[in-house]
Motif scaffolding. Sequence first.
Motif, PDB file in Angstrom:
ATOM      1  N   GLN A  49       0.818  -1.204   0.000  1.00 51.14           N
ATOM      2  CA  GLN A  49       0.000   0.000   0.000  1.00 51.14           C
ATOM      3  C   GLN A  49       0.857   1.261   0.000  1.00 51.14           C
ATOM      4  O   GLN A  49       0.554   2.234  -0.695  1.00 51.14           O
ATOM      5  CB  GLN A  49      -0.936  -0.011   1.212  1.00 51.14           C
ATOM      6  N   SER A  50       1.951   1.243   0.778  1.00 53.84           N
ATOM      7  CA  SER A  50       2.821   2.418   0.830  1.00 53.84           C
ATOM      8  C   SER A  50       3.454   2.702  -0.528  1.00 53.84           C
ATOM      9  O   SER A  50       3.536   3.855  -0.963  1.00 53.84           O
ATOM     10  CB  SER A  50       3.918   2.205   1.878  1.00 53.84           C
ATOM     11  N   THR A  51       3.908   1.659  -1.200  1.00 59.64           N
ATOM     12  CA  THR A  51       4.534   1.831  -2.515  1.00 59.64           C
ATOM     13  C   THR A  51       3.523   2.347  -3.531  1.00 59.64           C
ATOM     14  O   THR A  51       3.829   3.222  -4.352  1.00 59.64           O
ATOM     15  CB  THR A  51       5.126   0.494  -2.994  1.00 59.64           C
ATOM     16  N   GLN A  52       2.307   1.827  -3.466  1.00 55.75           N
ATOM     17  CA  GLN A  52       1.269   2.279  -4.381  1.00 55.75           C
ATOM     18  C   GLN A  52       0.956   3.755  -4.155  1.00 55.75           C
ATOM     19  O   GLN A  52       0.780   4.512  -5.115  1.00 55.75           O
ATOM     20  CB  GLN A  52       0.012   1.427  -4.198  1.00 55.75           C
ATOM     21  N   ARG A  53       0.905   4.174  -2.895  1.00 54.31           N
ATOM     22  CA  ARG A  53       0.630   5.586  -2.617  1.00 54.31           C
ATOM     23  C   ARG A  53       1.743   6.483  -3.146  1.00 54.31           C
ATOM     24  O   ARG A  53       1.509   7.620  -3.562  1.00 54.31           O
ATOM     25  CB  ARG A  53       0.477   5.789  -1.107  1.00 54.31           C
ATOM     26  N   PHE A  54       2.964   5.955  -3.133  1.00 53.26           N
ATOM     27  CA  PHE A  54       4.114   6.745  -3.570  1.00 53.26           C
ATOM     28  C   PHE A  54       4.219   6.783  -5.089  1.00 53.26           C
ATOM     29  O   PHE A  54       4.404   7.844  -5.691  1.00 53.26           O
ATOM     30  CB  PHE A  54       5.395   6.146  -2.958  1.00 53.26           C
TER      31      PHE A  54
END
Length: 426
Positions: free
Chosen positions: A365-370
Amino acid sequence: MSRPSSWHRTALDRIPGGRDGRRMLVVSIIDKTGTGLWAACTALYFTYVSGLSLAQVGLLMTVSGGVGVAGAPLAGVLADRFPLVRVIAAAQLMRGATLLALLTTDHFLLLTLYSALGALPDRAGSVLIKLYAARQAGAERVRYQAIQRTTVNIGWSIGGVGAAAALATGSTQAYTYLLVGNVLSYLAIAALTLRCAEPPAPSRVAATADDAPRPKPGSPWRDRTFLGYTATDAALYLDDTILQVAIPLWIVHATDAPAGLAPLLLVLNTVLVVLFQVPLARFGATTRAARRLLVPLTGLFVLGTAALAVSAAGGRTLAITALAVAVVALTFAEIIHATSSWELSVALAPADAQGAYLGVHGLAQSTQRFAGPLLVTGVMTAGPLAWPVLGLALVAAGAAQHRLIRDRVTPTPSSLSVAKVTVSEH
């Protein structure tokens, strides 16, 4: 044997996890109400109060997002080594402290540092709550997560309305008040969290039952299946960026729909999540069922992205209709993926390294947000036909995940997979 009468209760009549589970849901709604106050005006605060340029604001938020990616795996490791409730409270206090520090300076580098430090516990939050649900709600963790996500959306809505009312005054001082309001919410939830009892950790329960020396816990970084699952899940989280970032920009730059449609579609998204997240959770209550959800999930991605392409064909009515179809399809994709991901990420994690595994999964999820905003803006630049291509790419990601985990979906004593949870059929 007939089912107990509790089977027919509505999903909110009986909240899993007992008193502490209910208290943590209160924590979630206060948390997201405060965050909703601040999230709506973050960029505006740095512009009008701190005096940063547009380029500086963009760089600050990019750096913060990049640093925040490390928050999920770090939280997972800490949760395996220290009491979970204390780790959650510490993260909440750190969020408040770093946010309050923004009031002490207008210097770009310091603002970037404080924002980056605050992004670490912020990105850790979803991992820690998932761990709490897995340990506290036990057999009903999927349903608990569904109720928790519903409260989160309610909290976001309340906070967003509060922010809109404050900003309507036209005063720059309103930004400071919203920031302080969010800080106070962190203090409140830290106090409430510390009143919760520590849920039993699977690894500690096993250690108590068996005094013999235990092998060193496995590392998720050496588990190729889990890393592959996390990578494909990062792609499946893309519905969030499409809904929150791409569709508002697409409305303005590529369709004949009015710009005012964008907030209405976001409201539609929130309402659908609140109405359907809990009832649909029963379809992913076991590991096998959660894996099966990947099939309709990819179908919804195809429908949603195709509708986005159609919305640019011309005409106001067609654009509005197609955009509404896209938002409905992608919202149900969001709901189904959340349900599937909750179950699979926990079931694939061994009990003795549950926190570390879920921390690594939090990278999805963090990578997708970035990276998601850059990806979807690139798709928009390529034109309407790029949307169905993206949809097919997401189908490929879902199919890869479905195949990848097929040998690990059978429940084992070390996983927390259980029989179907009690959720209303109505």
